[in-house]
Design a protein around this motif. Structure first.
Motif, PDB file in Angstrom:
ATOM      1  N   GLU A   1       0.816  -1.215   0.000  1.00  0.00           N
ATOM      2  CA  GLU A   1       0.000   0.000   0.000  1.00  0.00           C
ATOM      3  C   GLU A   1       0.850   1.266   0.000  1.00  0.00           C
ATOM      4  OE1 GLU A   1       0.797  -1.156   4.243  1.00  0.00           O
ATOM      5  OE2 GLU A   1       0.357  -2.140   2.325  1.00  0.00           O
ATOM      6  N   LEU A   2       2.164   1.151  -0.046  1.00  0.00           N
ATOM      7  CA  LEU A   2       3.098   2.294  -0.101  1.00  0.00           C
ATOM      8  C   LEU A   2       2.841   3.305   1.016  1.00  0.00           C
ATOM      9  CD1 LEU A   2       2.878   3.023  -3.960  1.00  0.00           C
ATOM     10  CD2 LEU A   2       4.382   1.402  -2.796  1.00  0.00           C
ATOM     11  N   PRO A   3       2.824   2.882   2.270  1.00  0.00           N
ATOM     12  CA  PRO A   3       2.372   3.763   3.353  1.00  0.00           C
ATOM     13  C   PRO A   3       3.056   5.120   3.427  1.00  0.00           C
ATOM     14  CG  PRO A   3       3.607   1.861   4.185  1.00  0.00           C
ATOM     15  CD  PRO A   3       3.313   1.597   2.749  1.00  0.00           C
ATOM     16  N   ILE A   4       4.378   5.159   3.616  1.00  0.00           N
ATOM     17  CA  ILE A   4       5.053   6.451   3.765  1.00  0.00           C
ATOM     18  C   ILE A   4       5.285   7.101   2.406  1.00  0.00           C
ATOM     19  CG2 ILE A   4       7.454   5.623   3.674  1.00  0.00           C
ATOM     20  CD1 ILE A   4       6.001   8.190   6.186  1.00  0.00           C
ATOM     21  N   ILE A   5       5.389   6.297   1.357  1.00  0.00           N
ATOM     22  CA  ILE A   5       5.587   6.845   0.006  1.00  0.00           C
ATOM     23  C   ILE A   5       4.360   7.638  -0.427  1.00  0.00           C
ATOM     24  CG2 ILE A   5       5.956   6.256  -2.423  1.00  0.00           C
ATOM     25  CD1 ILE A   5       7.557   3.817  -1.471  1.00  0.00           C
ATOM     26  N   ARG A   6       3.175   7.132  -0.146  1.00  0.00           N
ATOM     27  CA  ARG A   6       1.950   7.862  -0.504  1.00  0.00           C
ATOM     28  C   ARG A   6       1.883   9.194   0.218  1.00  0.00           C
ATOM     29  NH1 ARG A   6      -3.265   5.327   0.572  1.00  0.00           N
ATOM     30  NH2 ARG A   6      -2.230   4.195   2.246  1.00  0.00           N
ATOM     31  N   ARG A   7       2.257   9.194   1.498  1.00  0.00           N
ATOM     32  CA  ARG A   7       2.235  10.446   2.254  1.00  0.00           C
ATOM     33  C   ARG A   7       3.256  11.434   1.689  1.00  0.00           C
ATOM     34  NH1 ARG A   7       3.130  10.188   8.600  1.00  0.00           N
ATOM     35  NH2 ARG A   7       1.529   8.579   8.322  1.00  0.00           N
ATOM     36  N   PHE A   8       4.411  10.931   1.310  1.00  0.00           N
ATOM     37  CA  PHE A   8       5.448  11.781   0.707  1.00  0.00           C
ATOM     38  C   PHE A   8       4.914  12.431  -0.563  1.00  0.00           C
ATOM     39  CE2 PHE A   8       8.794  12.287  -2.457  1.00  0.00           C
ATOM     40  CZ  PHE A   8       9.755  13.026  -1.777  1.00  0.00           C
ATOM     41  N   TRP A   9       4.235  11.652  -1.427  1.00  0.00           N
ATOM     42  CA  TRP A   9       3.707  12.193  -2.686  1.00  0.00           C
ATOM     43  C   TRP A   9       2.623  13.233  -2.430  1.00  0.00           C
ATOM     44  CZ3 TRP A   9       7.211   9.032  -4.724  1.00  0.00           C
ATOM     45  CH2 TRP A   9       7.515   9.161  -6.091  1.00  0.00           C
ATOM     46  N   ARG A  10       1.738  12.963  -1.482  1.00  0.00           N
ATOM     47  CA  ARG A  10       0.674  13.927  -1.186  1.00  0.00           C
ATOM     48  C   ARG A  10       1.261  15.245  -0.677  1.00  0.00           C
ATOM     49  NH1 ARG A  10      -2.074   9.434   1.102  1.00  0.00           N
ATOM     50  NH2 ARG A  10      -1.510  10.151   3.197  1.00  0.00           N
ATOM     51  N   LYS A  11       2.283  15.149   0.174  1.00  0.00           N
ATOM     52  CA  LYS A  11       2.863  16.365   0.756  1.00  0.00           C
ATOM     53  C   LYS A  11       3.620  17.188  -0.282  1.00  0.00           C
ATOM     54  CE  LYS A  11       6.150  17.948   4.282  1.00  0.00           C
ATOM     55  NZ  LYS A  11       7.014  18.686   3.360  1.00  0.00           N
ATOM     56  N   ASN A  12       4.396  16.500  -1.126  1.00  0.00           N
ATOM     57  CA  ASN A  12       5.301  17.225  -2.019  1.00  0.00           C
ATOM     58  C   ASN A  12       4.755  17.452  -3.430  1.00  0.00           C
ATOM     59  OD1 ASN A  12       7.939  17.541  -0.416  1.00  0.00           O
ATOM     60  ND2 ASN A  12       7.435  15.381  -0.097  1.00  0.00           N
ATOM     61  N   PHE A  13       3.819  16.575  -3.874  1.00  0.00           N
ATOM     62  CA  PHE A  13       3.311  16.706  -5.248  1.00  0.00           C
ATOM     63  C   PHE A  13       1.786  16.801  -5.312  1.00  0.00           C
ATOM     64  CE2 PHE A  13       7.252  14.031  -5.569  1.00  0.00           C
ATOM     65  CZ  PHE A  13       8.075  15.044  -6.057  1.00  0.00           C
ATOM     66  N   GLN A  14       1.125  16.760  -4.145  1.00  0.00           N
ATOM     67  CA  GLN A  14      -0.330  16.902  -4.054  1.00  0.00           C
ATOM     68  C   GLN A  14      -1.087  15.888  -4.925  1.00  0.00           C
ATOM     69  OE1 GLN A  14       1.607  20.052  -4.736  1.00  0.00           O
ATOM     70  NE2 GLN A  14       1.940  19.653  -2.562  1.00  0.00           N
ATOM     71  N   LYS A  15      -0.580  14.675  -4.983  1.00  0.00           N
ATOM     72  CA  LYS A  15      -1.229  13.615  -5.753  1.00  0.00           C
ATOM     73  C   LYS A  15      -0.765  12.265  -5.240  1.00  0.00           C
ATOM     74  CE  LYS A  15       0.368  13.042  -9.976  1.00  0.00           C
ATOM     75  NZ  LYS A  15       0.897  13.283 -11.336  1.00  0.00           N
ATOM     76  N   ARG A  16      -1.379  11.213  -5.740  1.00  0.00           N
ATOM     77  CA  ARG A  16      -0.955   9.859  -5.391  1.00  0.00           C
ATOM     78  C   ARG A  16       0.165   9.414  -6.318  1.00  0.00           C
ATOM     79  NH1 ARG A  16      -4.653   6.731  -2.424  1.00  0.00           N
ATOM     80  NH2 ARG A  16      -3.840   4.856  -3.435  1.00  0.00           N
ATOM     81  N   PRO A  17       1.093   8.599  -5.829  1.00  0.00           N
ATOM     82  CA  PRO A  17       2.180   8.116  -6.702  1.00  0.00           C
ATOM     83  C   PRO A  17       1.651   7.151  -7.756  1.00  0.00           C
ATOM     84  CG  PRO A  17       2.258   7.013  -4.569  1.00  0.00           C
ATOM     85  CD  PRO A  17       1.227   8.096  -4.449  1.00  0.00           C
ATOM     86  N   GLN A  18       2.084   7.337  -8.982  1.00  0.00           N
ATOM     87  CA  GLN A  18       1.653   6.493 -10.099  1.00  0.00           C
ATOM     88  C   GLN A  18       2.746   5.484 -10.434  1.00  0.00           C
ATOM     89  OE1 GLN A  18      -1.523   6.754 -11.369  1.00  0.00           O
ATOM     90  NE2 GLN A  18      -1.742   8.213  -9.671  1.00  0.00           N
ATOM     91  N   MET A  19       2.996   4.573  -9.516  1.00  0.00           N
ATOM     92  CA  MET A  19       4.007   3.547  -9.766  1.00  0.00           C
ATOM     93  C   MET A  19       3.783   2.375  -8.825  1.00  0.00           C
ATOM     94  SD  MET A  19       6.004   3.951  -6.864  1.00  0.00           S
ATOM     95  CE  MET A  19       6.637   5.240  -5.801  1.00  0.00           C
ATOM     96  N   LYS A  20       4.421   1.261  -9.162  1.00  0.00           N
ATOM     97  CA  LYS A  20       4.381   0.074  -8.319  1.00  0.00           C
ATOM     98  C   LYS A  20       5.786  -0.193  -7.796  1.00  0.00           C
ATOM     99  CE  LYS A  20       0.518  -2.220 -10.654  1.00  0.00           C
ATOM    100  NZ  LYS A  20       0.077  -3.452 -11.377  1.00  0.00           N
ATOM    101  N   PRO A  21       5.894  -0.672  -6.563  1.00  0.00           N
ATOM    102  CA  PRO A  21       7.230  -0.929  -6.027  1.00  0.00           C
ATOM    103  C   PRO A  21       7.908  -2.096  -6.741  1.00  0.00           C
ATOM    104  CG  PRO A  21       5.553  -1.780  -4.536  1.00  0.00           C
ATOM    105  CD  PRO A  21       4.830  -0.999  -5.596  1.00  0.00           C
ATOM    106  N   GLN A  22       9.207  -1.975  -6.914  1.00  0.00           N
ATOM    107  CA  GLN A  22       9.984  -3.055  -7.506  1.00  0.00           C
ATOM    108  C   GLN A  22      10.062  -4.243  -6.544  1.00  0.00           C
ATOM    109  OE1 GLN A  22      11.287  -2.808 -10.530  1.00  0.00           O
ATOM    110  NE2 GLN A  22      12.680  -4.563 -10.686  1.00  0.00           N
ATOM    111  N   HIS A  23      10.243  -3.929  -5.253  1.00  0.00           N
ATOM    112  CA  HIS A  23      10.326  -4.959  -4.222  1.00  0.00           C
ATOM    113  C   HIS A  23       9.549  -4.480  -2.994  1.00  0.00           C
ATOM    114  CE1 HIS A  23      13.484  -6.902  -6.553  1.00  0.00           C
ATOM    115  NE2 HIS A  23      14.147  -5.756  -6.571  1.00  0.00           N
ATOM    116  N   VAL A  24       8.865  -5.398  -2.326  1.00  0.00           N
ATOM    117  CA  VAL A  24       8.174  -5.108  -1.071  1.00  0.00           C
ATOM    118  C   VAL A  24       8.907  -5.849   0.039  1.00  0.00           C
ATOM    119  CG1 VAL A  24       6.028  -5.294   0.235  1.00  0.00           C
ATOM    120  CG2 VAL A  24       5.967  -4.771  -2.225  1.00  0.00           C
TER     121      VAL A  24
END
Length: 290
Positions: free
Chosen positions: A195-218
């Protein structure tokens, strides 16, 4: 003459604005809690709460009684608990729950300074809250404030997450944030969860949108993510408190500064246990290692 337990029930109702929630906190039935309040009001000679459809609203007499009782009750409970602690011939035991990475990096190095024995439990926020609710731990350090009866949260510290890349990673120049965001989306990301927990928050804060990518590794372990980055597997967001050695030895580097995201951590305890000597000692010890 008023019963001491009536006072404790009154304080619990005051704090929760609800007889039912107060009963849960004190592990009593609702009728028993209501009887305590009725008996105390009869002793005082006037209502202590106004009953509404949604909550119990303290009267002026209720507010006055609460302000008089709280310091006396807490002082009495603390004195009793301190007497028990002094009579114990061994160091007190504290059971603490936290994320594994936080315990390893921040708490473990200071264990020798704690004047107590520590039993640690690791897991996600929901899991360690369950342990606290069931009194399997005394205190937790958590990133989530879940609504739970009888649980108190105090803000502890603010984590700072930064983008971490292999040391020899090449970064092009960007004319604007939109170009940077597109480039970041094209990179191989390592994530703590699908679910990209901290990555989603980073995108919302800095780019005001959801990240449009999938992780290479979980990889649900921040130290494993850091190790993978050191060996060129990709990039990720990691807390600064775990990067000192890898940065000093030129194994990784921080990129895209000042783009960061923060995450609040809280100390949580059960309300009824907040004055336990070992709990208060642990809270003070945690504050010293920030």
């Amino acid at each position: 003459m008023a019963n001491f337990e009536w006072y404790r029930s009154f304080i619990s109702i005051y704090k929760h604005s609800s007889v039912s929630e107060a009963a849960k906190t004190r592990i009593m039935t609702q009728p028993a809690m209501s009887q305590h309040l009725a008996s105390l009001e009869a002793e005082v000679g006037e209502p202590l709460f106004t009953r509404t459809s949604r909550k119990m609203v303290p009267t002026e007499r209720g507010k006055e009684l609460y302000s008089q009782l709280v310091p006396l009750i807490e002082s009495l409970e603390e004195t009793t608990l301190n007497l028990k602690a002094v009579s114990s011939p061994t160091l007190p035991i504290i059971k603490i729950g936290s994320a594994y990475e936080f315990f390893r990096e921040k708490i473990a190095p200071s264990l020798g300074d704690f004047n107590m024995r520590v039993n640690a439990y690791y897991g996600f926020a929901s899991y360690i809250l369950e342990l606290l609710t069931e009194e399997k731990v005394d205190i937790i350090v958590t990133s989530q404030k879940y609504s739970a009866p009888g649980i108190e949260y105090v803000h502890y510290v603010e984590e700072e997450f930064v983008i971490v890349a292999p040391y020899d990673f090449d970064i092009p120049d960007f004319d604007n944030p939109k170009q940077l965001e597109a480039w970041l989306c094209s990179q191989a990301w390592l994530s703590y969860g699908l679910e990209l927990p901290i990555i989603r928050r980073f995108w919302r804060k800095n780019f005001q949108k959801r990240p449009q990518m999938k992780p290479q590794h979980v990889l649900p372990d921040l130290h494993i993510i850091l190790s993978a980055i050191e060996h060129g597997a990709g990039i990720s967001l990691l807390p600064t408190y775990m990067l000192a050695n890898a940065l000093q030895t030129n194994k990784v580097k921080i990129i895209c500064e000042p783009y960061i995201v923060t995450n609040d951590l809280y100390i949580a305890v059960k309300t009824k246990n907040r004055n336990l000597p070992n709990v208060k000692m642990m809270i003070e010890a945690l504050k010293k290692i920030i």
